[in-house]
Design a protein around this motif. Sequence first.
Motif, PDB file in Angstrom:
ATOM      1  N   THR A  18     -26.564 -33.705   5.421  1.00  0.00           N
ATOM      2  CA  THR A  18     -27.964 -33.769   4.992  1.00  0.00           C
ATOM      3  C   THR A  18     -28.071 -33.589   3.486  1.00  0.00           C
ATOM      4  O   THR A  18     -27.098 -33.291   2.805  1.00  0.00           O
ATOM      5  CB  THR A  18     -28.800 -32.677   5.674  1.00  0.00           C
ATOM      6  N   ALA A  19     -29.263 -33.758   2.991  1.00  0.00           N
ATOM      7  CA  ALA A  19     -29.504 -33.555   1.564  1.00  0.00           C
ATOM      8  C   ALA A  19     -29.216 -32.107   1.180  1.00  0.00           C
ATOM      9  O   ALA A  19     -29.288 -31.199   2.011  1.00  0.00           O
ATOM     10  CB  ALA A  19     -30.946 -33.909   1.230  1.00  0.00           C
ATOM     11  N   THR A  20     -28.910 -31.905  -0.083  1.00  0.00           N
ATOM     12  CA  THR A  20     -28.636 -30.560  -0.566  1.00  0.00           C
ATOM     13  C   THR A  20     -29.897 -29.703  -0.491  1.00  0.00           C
ATOM     14  O   THR A  20     -31.016 -30.211  -0.434  1.00  0.00           O
ATOM     15  CB  THR A  20     -28.157 -30.606  -2.016  1.00  0.00           C
ATOM     16  N   GLY A  21     -29.702 -28.382  -0.518  1.00  0.00           N
ATOM     17  CA  GLY A  21     -30.855 -27.503  -0.478  1.00  0.00           C
ATOM     18  C   GLY A  21     -30.462 -26.062  -0.642  1.00  0.00           C
ATOM     19  O   GLY A  21     -29.277 -25.721  -0.728  1.00  0.00           O
ATOM     20  N   TYR A  22     -31.453 -25.208  -0.706  1.00  0.00           N
ATOM     21  CA  TYR A  22     -31.236 -23.771  -0.724  1.00  0.00           C
ATOM     22  C   TYR A  22     -32.187 -23.175   0.297  1.00  0.00           C
ATOM     23  O   TYR A  22     -33.393 -23.023   0.053  1.00  0.00           O
ATOM     24  CB  TYR A  22     -31.491 -23.170  -2.107  1.00  0.00           C
ATOM     25  N   VAL A  23     -31.653 -22.891   1.472  1.00  0.00           N
ATOM     26  CA  VAL A  23     -32.437 -22.307   2.559  1.00  0.00           C
ATOM     27  C   VAL A  23     -31.626 -21.185   3.180  1.00  0.00           C
ATOM     28  O   VAL A  23     -30.443 -21.361   3.484  1.00  0.00           O
ATOM     29  CB  VAL A  23     -32.793 -23.350   3.645  1.00  0.00           C
ATOM     30  N   ASN A  30     -22.159 -30.454   2.388  1.00  0.00           N
ATOM     31  CA  ASN A  30     -23.013 -29.275   2.244  1.00  0.00           C
ATOM     32  C   ASN A  30     -23.026 -28.396   3.495  1.00  0.00           C
ATOM     33  O   ASN A  30     -24.070 -27.872   3.902  1.00  0.00           O
ATOM     34  CB  ASN A  30     -24.444 -29.691   1.884  1.00  0.00           C
ATOM     35  N   CYS A  31     -21.846 -28.205   4.086  1.00  0.00           N
ATOM     36  CA  CYS A  31     -21.769 -27.358   5.276  1.00  0.00           C
ATOM     37  C   CYS A  31     -20.405 -26.690   5.366  1.00  0.00           C
ATOM     38  O   CYS A  31     -19.477 -27.029   4.633  1.00  0.00           O
ATOM     39  CB  CYS A  31     -22.056 -28.169   6.545  1.00  0.00           C
TER      40      CYS A  31
END
Length: 387
Positions: free
Chosen positions: A170-175, A151-152
């Motif tokens: 890290t854990a997935t996300g939407y930031v 995720n990077c």
Amino acid sequence: MHNFFPSSHKTKSSAFKKILMTSTILCGAIGWSSGYAAYTVSTLAGGGTAIVSTTPVDGKTLTLSLAGTLTGSQNTTKRLSGIVVDASNTIYVTSLNGIIKITPNGLTSIHAGSVTAGAADNAVATTATFNMPAGISLNTGALTIVDSKNNCIRKMSDGGITRIAGICGTATGYVEGAATTAAKFNSPDSIFMENNGTTYISDFVNYRIRKIQNGTVSTYAGSGSRDISNNTTATAAKFKSPSGIVMDSSRNLYVADTDGHCIRKIATPNATGIAGAVSTLAGVCNTAGSVNATGTSAKFNSPIGLATDNTYLYVADTASHCIRAIKLSDASVTTIAGVCGTAGTTDGALGTAKFYSPTGITLDSAGNIYVVDSDSNSQRIRKLTKS
């Protein structure tokens, strides 16, 4: 500059898992239109045993997969993914946990990463670790890699690997926000980088196109709702599974909406960088097939990779097992290589050559096309040379 992407979404896409489903075969081996170049397909590398060394060897003795074990949801097709070619026609391909380098004469070696999954940066690229890298781009001599399962977004320059966006591992996300300290992605997939460094990422499971500019990540298009919906406001439009992306010289951005079976277009941004309207360039969204026609009368089957020469948009029509071309001036669609609906590894001319789940696609300066033939039954790099 040539970019792809295409990518680890092969393991996530429900449509791709049905890759052997029968297509609507209306393009077949013919379907030729005047104005399109004739191509002959050859195998540049692949078809042998797993690559395990940084020492260059004859690529035709290799499967072009970094040695490793596929586990869980990892589909065998994910061993090969994105592709890019430099000015000397050296090719870089994302593979299981790293990057493979293929010279113009087919000598092949591990360029970055190793057989072990991880998220470690390192001043020595072959000591760094990746986890299912997908899209790859080349700009001013540096490779930028979408490290999908981490995720990077990472960069290879001066022989080393560094992180430029997202929080690797890290854990997935939407930031949104600061690229290296705040921003998060969810299974990012493909990449396109402009000459000025502005970078676009298809954020596959966030159902958005993200933009990295001046150290900040923002949303360029997509509302975050998984669906197919066009809109004059790009951030209100909806994508189902944005994968391969590429931009033309007018700064229109094209998106392969894989599970939607269509090609979307994000119009040229305004002076402040706000994306233009989102529309459907070609394909009947949510309907799989292999029909050669114009615009939304044509059909695709889980398209993934995109490349353009600013006259045509080239599409790796993955579940159709063929390469299609869309004429940008009128959105007419033609098959330029492969027999749609029939998988295989045969080289040759149109009507003879066959592909097996083509994913990544890119162009060299002479207009030759390179394709990642990703299925475990193929795992080859194919070259389409103008006849």
